[in-house]
Design an enzyme around this catalytic site. Structure first.
Site, PDB file in Angstrom:
ATOM      1  N   LYS A   1      -5.876  11.322  10.838  1.00 17.07           N
ATOM      2  CA  LYS A   1      -5.507  10.607   9.611  1.00 17.07           C
ATOM      3  C   LYS A   1      -6.376  11.002   8.417  1.00 17.07           C
ATOM      4  CE  LYS A   1      -5.062   6.074   7.462  1.00 17.07           C
ATOM      5  NZ  LYS A   1      -5.115   4.609   7.613  1.00 17.07           N
TER       6      LYS A   1
ATOM      7  N   ASP B   1      -4.015   2.855  -5.316  1.00 16.37           N
ATOM      8  CA  ASP B   1      -2.594   2.962  -4.959  1.00 16.37           C
ATOM      9  C   ASP B   1      -2.123   1.771  -4.136  1.00 16.37           C
ATOM     10  OD1 ASP B   1      -4.070   3.593  -2.726  1.00 16.37           O
ATOM     11  OD2 ASP B   1      -2.685   5.113  -1.998  1.00 16.37           O
TER      12      ASP B   1
ATOM     13  N   ASP C   1       0.836  -1.203   0.000  1.00 14.98           N
ATOM     14  CA  ASP C   1       0.000   0.000   0.000  1.00 14.98           C
ATOM     15  C   ASP C   1       0.868   1.249   0.000  1.00 14.98           C
ATOM     16  OD1 ASP C   1      -2.210   1.570  -0.014  1.00 14.98           O
ATOM     17  OD2 ASP C   1      -3.077   0.786   1.835  1.00 14.98           O
TER      18      ASP C   1
END
Length: 1262
Positions: free
Chosen positions: A1029, A1187, A960
């Site tokens: 986050k 991604d 990741d």
């Protein structure tokens, strides 16, 4: 006449003047004077404001019932007694009787609320009053104008009488007497009509009759996603004349009309009805105004219809028509003429004249075969005609394949580096059999599979309910079929052009049984909460369109050619096929060129306008609602046996908007619930493919065998993306097409042990902690409230609303999981493939919507690579590291430390693998529990094998990205500090940008707390990585401070100990500190983001949309416009459909806010595609979830190296400079000496590229 025109403007005329396009497709109409318009607009605006305010007040007064019934239907009380036989004789409800309106499930079944009835009556009265005032005013204007006309006529007659000779006096006298008699008769008729109108308006019974005369939804007409009904009155009053639309060839309405005309003609071509096509064309050609909607393509379609019949005389007539309106014949025009000549074997002289004319118009014969698309045997017939005059003529060979010149892929497309394409573990024969299975599924259009709930025991109650449902469906099938045939018969009798129904040819494309099947499929899939009319109409229209495309491919013989080419294509993939150094796209193109004759693999002009799809779907939905009925006593035998509708129409408030919904009757929902059916029906495109997908070779061809699939996804009604792709040279799209083919050719299989565990929990009340939705039986029970809803207090109403909302959410989640698990169970013993396409930014997605690797933790856990590879020396270590990554633990630790931790907890890992539901259940505490369990099982198998390095693993290991958006910004800005924090630079320990930002915010909080800032003191101990986050991740994707504050508030709410009264203040404080922290850490990021935002703002303000081209050559345009709504006048309700067109003004706010994140997403997708292509060259299995990259454990190290290399290669390009140059060339007209002020400002902005740091691209490689 003025009154009639005014009434049409208010109530919405049924169809466009003249022939063809009905007003249900497009309404732009007005025939009033400027004063009339102004006065009428004032009335409409006041009425609209009153309408909205009253609707809002009613919503607030009755918050427990946010929906209003539009069609009143009988709601029979639900009882759980025995079922009444649905075949028994029932009495249809009398239309004169008032039927009580049904409520939502769980509500009181008493009389309808008084405010609903009152609001309807008030609406009727207001509308009648407005009409009365306007009719009186129009009548007065008419009488005044008539009086003036009489005075003028009299004066003229007297002057003429004096000038005339005496011999004509007698004739003049007779004429005057006759004129007076006619005038008196007219006055008497108008006076009588006026008095009758006044009497009817003053008569209460007449008012009711007038109200009932409207359509059943017209009195409280609801717009799907639109303002309340009076907006339609205002729109009708303000609208322009149709003539104005036809003069504006760039308007979206013009293009919709033009596309609708061509779609109609295509239908007649498909139905082999050239006479009907010609009549339809003539109806437009005859009118000088409507003729402007016709282009040469419309005439060509009719030419093709006659060419198939061999009617050259008709084609000559169409050529003459083209010349008469100043249109120039195209290549397709001459192809149709030559095809016709080839069928008739005409003389050489006639063909020679045609070829000569073709050359005089600037074409050549070779272009016929290079640029025209053919169906069936058209190509052969054209060639026959050409060879009559040129016996030795040969079809020109296909052009030499072009090679992509992108600097990023020079090595990839170099012939020196060509390698044999990876083989699948299937023989040619096996792949041919799989292709036939896939073809049969797509030919059927739908597939019915067994639900995973089928393992539950069958009760007598369920057996009886299924029998009743089967009987009802049989009756409904016959009712719908009869209603459809009756409706089509009525349409076919409208012989006059003015009475022509635009939908009729679309209802003849398929057998009647197929239309009925589509409607019943929609009925069977409708949830108890109902669905938006717009969504249902779109789905119905799309299903018809998809089946029509399939039939066209069959009739055009395209399928035969696809089968022929695919049989050769699979030799590239099969293990016993000859190795070839081709990419799938290249090999397919080679085979098509070798196939030579036959139909083209792209269909001519096949797409239907979105407005037309919705209109067709709305017609079918209205037919369904009217035809499907159920006996009201089917659950309660003691009730009166009469039929009531199964579907009812409501509208629900969404802020100040009203959304029309179709809901199933609670009786129907109860029967379906009792039946607990175990079969699910899906479109064939919702199931993974059973054979390798067709390779993408152009924007029009690829993916499924028959199902129509777009290369680029876009919002309904948008066409600018497709136009941009068509204008782009095909060679520039080769990298994108090849990357999509590479992703789609990855074969998959099911992890059966994990699937079985998930299904067992799913059927055993689910588990919300493990993301397995529980059934509705586990939903919280509504509070005990009085049966009479009018006595409920505010708390009871609120609790009831919350229960309803929770049940709707639970039903949605449960059905989503049911679909995914059932599809997975259906392919549990099969190997399957996911064809891919992309969105407008280039991000790739699997085409099957429900079950794919982009799904949640549950879905990913049950997917394995069909190809297995040995683990090799480091494969088991990568499996263990992957497991720790899935747990969410040790994020700040190095890979070596994560591996050591995995070895320490091996006992827990093995216990989870051996006893997942009865052991210590360590896996359940992971961030991704199901993927962690699957990984535990794989590690257990590998570690227990005799030689772990030789163990063949099918398990995908993920790598990741670390805050991928910030990585791209840091690389663009050559920001060394930012690059270190997102792991772009070599580092002994992985960096965690989220923890770094949280730590920075905590330091700022401590300083503020020491200075006595109250909220900083309250936040002590609550600033964690999890809290910041989401905001850190989305800052680079354009999140605003407002959006960031909401994200922070949501995270703080999840902390039980945080005081609720400080939520707003704390989130406001935190988002400010996070934004400041990121700005400080990523200095170049904000500069680049601001430059992109400001550039997009100026471009949008100049009236243009933001466009750019990715480093791989993919053209991108942002589809954000100030869209206008097109009103569809339907009998059930008016629909407001947004039309998206490149000629509309761009939405400046959306254009500027979306450009930075969309640009970064396009770079992200470019990097992924580069990685996919180079992994293929290295022989790796590779797929991605944006991604997050997946491969075998054996090849993780190689994939990581390729990933880094391609990231460095991408950012070694002058990305920002290239973007600046592209935009300057596109938007700033460099050749002009004098420029407007805005253009100079835009040039200055685009030229001022942000400065970057001094680090080079090579320094980013670790």
């Amino acid at each position: 006449m003025a009154l009639l025109r005014l009434r049409e403007a208010l109530l919405g005329p049924a169809r466009l003047w003249g022939a063809g396009i009905p007003w249900s497709v497009l309404r732009i109409y007005s025939s009033a004077s400027a004063k009339e318009k102004a006065r009428r607009n004032a009335i409409c605006e006041r009425t609209e404001l009153l309408e909205v305010l009253k609707a809002r007040v009613k919503q607030l007064q009755a918050s427990n019932v946010p929906e209003v019934m539009v069609n009143k239907v009988e709601l029979a009380p639900l009882r759980h007694g025995r079922y009444q036989d649905p075949l028994q004789k029932v009495v249809a409800p009398s239309p004169a009787k008032e039927q009580p309106a049904p409520r939502g499930m769980g509500e009181s079944l008493g009389q309808p609320r008084s405010w609903v009835e009152k609001s309807k009556k008030e609406m009727y009265i207001r509308q009648l009053k407005v009409e009365r005032k306007l009719s009186i005013a129009a009548s007065q204007l008419g009488l005044e104008s008539q009086a003036k006309a009489k005075v003028k006529a009299k004066a003229k007659a007297e002057a003429k009488a004096k000038a005339e000779a005496k011999a004509n006096a007698k004739a003049q006298t007779k004429a005057k007497v006759k004129a007076k008699a006619q005038a008196k008769a007219k006055v008497k008729v108008k006076a009588k009509a006026k008095s009758e109108a006044q009497v009817s308006l003053n008569n209460p019974k007449a008012k009711v009759a007038a109200a009932q005369h409207q359509s059943h939804a017209g009195s409280c007409s609801v717009y799907a996603h639109s303002k309340p009904r009076v907006a339609a009155v205002k729109e009708g009053a303000k609208a322009k004349r149709p003539r104005k639309v036809l003069e504006d060839s760039d308007s979206s309405q013009y293009r919709v009309l033009q596309q609708t005309i061509q779609s109609n003609l295509e239908c007649f071509l498909y139905l082999q009805q050239p006479e009907a096509a010609e009549r339809f064309l003539f109806s437009y050609h005859r009118s000088p105004v409507k003729r402007k909607l016709l282009n040469v393509n419309a005439y060509n379609i009719v030419m093709r219809s006659w060419a198939r019949k061999g009617q050259l005389q008709r084609i000559n007539q169409l050529f003459s028509m083209l010349e008469s309106v100043g249109l120039r014949p195209s290549l397709d025009s001459y192809a149709a003429a030559l095809e016709c000549m080839g069928r008739n074997e005409l003389s050489e002289k006639a063909i020679q004249r045609c070829v000569q004319q073709l050359k005089e118009d600037g074409f050549c014969v070779d272009q016929l075969f290079q640029k025209c698309l053919f169906e069936e045997d058209e190509k052969e017939k054209v060639l026959n005609a050409i060879r009559v005059v040129q016996p030795d003529y040969q079809v020109p060979p296909p052009p030499q394949p072009q090679t992509c010149k992108s600097s990023l892929l020079q090595d990839f497309y170099s012939k020196k580096n060509m390698v044999s394409y990876p083989k699948l573990d299937f023989s040619v024969q096996e792949l041919q059999e799989r292709f036939q299975q896939q073809l049969e599924m797509e030919l059927d259009s739908t597939i019915t599979i067994e639900s995973v709930e089928s393992t539950k025991p069958l009760t007598p109650k369920a057996i009886k309910a299924r029998e009743v449902l089967a009987t009802l469906r049989s009756q409904w099938h016959d009712s719908i079929l009869q209603a459809l045939q009756k409706s089509k018969h009525s349409m076919s009798n409208l012989k006059s052009v003015s009475g022509y129904n635009i939908l009729y040819p679309y209802l003849c494309l398929l057998p009647d049984e197929e239309y009925v099947g589509i409607m019943l499929q929609i009925l069977n899939s409708l949830s108890p909460q109902g669905e938006s009319l717009t969504v249902l109409a779109r789905d119905l229209g799309s299903k018809v369109y998809n089946r029509y495309v399939t039939q066209r491919k069959l009739h055009s013989c395209q399928l035969e050619k696809v089968q022929e080419v695919y049989e050769e294509y699979i030799h590239l993939l099969a293990k016993d096929g000859q190795p070839d150094n081709y990419l799938p796209r290249e090999y397919w193109e080679k085979l098509v060129a070798e196939a030579g004759f036959g139909p083209s693999l792209n269909l001519k002009g096949c797409s239907w306008p979105y407005v037309l799809l919705v209109r067709l779907g709305m017609y079918m939905l209205e037919l369904l609602v009217q035809s499907v009925k159920v006996p009201r006593n089917i659950l309660s035998p003691h009730l009166e046996p009469k039929l009531i509708p199964v579907l009812y129409h409501v509208y629900s408030f969404r802020s100040s908007w009203q959304v029309g919904l179709i809901r199933p009757h609670p009786i129907f929902s109860q029967i379906v619930s009792d039946a607990a059916e175990t079969m699910l029906t899906f479109n064939s495109s919702a199931i993974p493919m059973l054979c390798p997908p067709l390779p993408w070779t152009s924007p029009h061809f690829g993916a499924f065998v028959l199902n129509d699939t777009k290369l680029m996804r876009f919002v309904d009604g948008a066409v600018q993306h497709q136009l941009l792709l068509e204008q782009c040279p095909l060679v520039n799209l080769h990298p994108v097409l090849d990357a999509l083919n590479q992703l789609g050719n990855c074969a998959w299989k099911i992890n059966q042990p994990v699937l079985d565990i998930i299904i067992s929990i799913f059927n055993d009340k689910g588990n919300e902690k493990l993301d397995i939705p529980p059934p509705l039986s586990e939903a919280p029970k509504p509070p005990a409230v009085p049966s009479n809803s009018s006595t409920w207090n505010k708390t009871q109403k609120h609790e009831m609303l919350l229960c309803k909302k929770k049940m709707a959410e639970m039903h949605s989640l449960r059905m989503d999981a049911l679909y995914k698990l059932s599809i997975a169970n259906y392919v549990r013993d099969k190997v399957f493939w996911f064809p891919h396409n992309m969105d407008f930014r280039g991000r790739t997605y699997p085409c099957p919507p429900y079950f794919n690797h982009l799904g949640n933790d549950v879905t990913r856990a049950i997917l394995l690579f069909a190809e297995g590879r040995p683990l090799g020396p480091k494969g088991l270590d990568w499996l263990k590291i992957h497991l720790i990554n899935l747990t969410g633990l040790k994020k700040k630790n190095s890979l070596h430390e994560r591996l050591e931790y995995a070895n320490e907890i091996m006992e827990e890992v093995l216990d989870s693998a051996d006893h997942p539901l009865t052991g210590r259940k360590w896996w359940m505490n992971a961030d991704e529990p199901w993927q962690a369990l699957a990984c535990c099982m794989e590690i257990a198998k590998a570690s227990r094998s005799p030689d772990p390095a030789a163990y063949v693993s099918h398990f995908p290991v993920h790598q990741d990205g670390s805050c991928n958006g910030l990585q791209h910004y840091a690389a663009l800005g050559r920001d060394l500090i930012g690059a270190i924090s997102v792991n772009l630079m070599p580092c002994s320990v992985p960096q965690d940008v989220y923890s770094a930002v949280a730590q920075q915010v905590e330091e700022l909080r401590k300083k503020d707390a020491e200075h006595g800032v109250k909220i900083a003191q309250v936040l002590q101990g609550f600033i964690t990585r999890k809290v910041v986050k989401q905001t850190v991740m989305t800052v680079v994707y354009g999140v605003t401070r407002y959006g960031g504050r909401l994200q922070m508030e949501k995270r703080l709410k999840e902390i039980d100990e945080f005081p609720e009264e400080y939520l707003w203040e704390a989130s406001h404080y935190l988002v400010k500190q996070v934004f400041n922290g990121i700005k400080e850490m990523f200095s170049a990021t904000r500069d680049i983001q601001n430059w992109l935002t400001d550039s997009a703002k100026l471009i949008a303000q100049s009236g243009r949309t933001v466009e750019w081209v990715t480093p791989l050559g993919l053209p991108i345009v942002q589809p954000y416009y100030r869209s206008r709504s097109t009103v569809l006048n339907c009998s059930m309700q008016n629909l407001s459909v947004k039309s998206v067109n490149s000629n509309q003004k761009p939405d400046t706010m959306k254009q500027k806010n979306a450009f930075p994140p969309n640009f970064i997403h396009s770079l992200d997708s470019t990097h992924m595609m580069l990685t996919a292509l180079h992994c293929f060259r290295q022989g790796l299995t590779f797929v991605s979830v944006h991604d997050c990259y997946w491969t075998h454990a054996l090849t993780v190290d190689i994939m990581n190296q390729i990933c880094r290399q391609q990231f460095v290669a991408l950012h070694s390009e002058k990305i920002l400079q290239d973007l600046s140059e592209f935009m300057l060339e596109k938007y700033c007209s460099p050749g002009r000496e004098t420029r407007a002020l805005w253009q100079k400002k835009l040039m200055e902005q685009l030229s001022n590229v942000p400065r970057t740091g001094r680090s080079t691209g090579q320094e980013l490689q670790s």
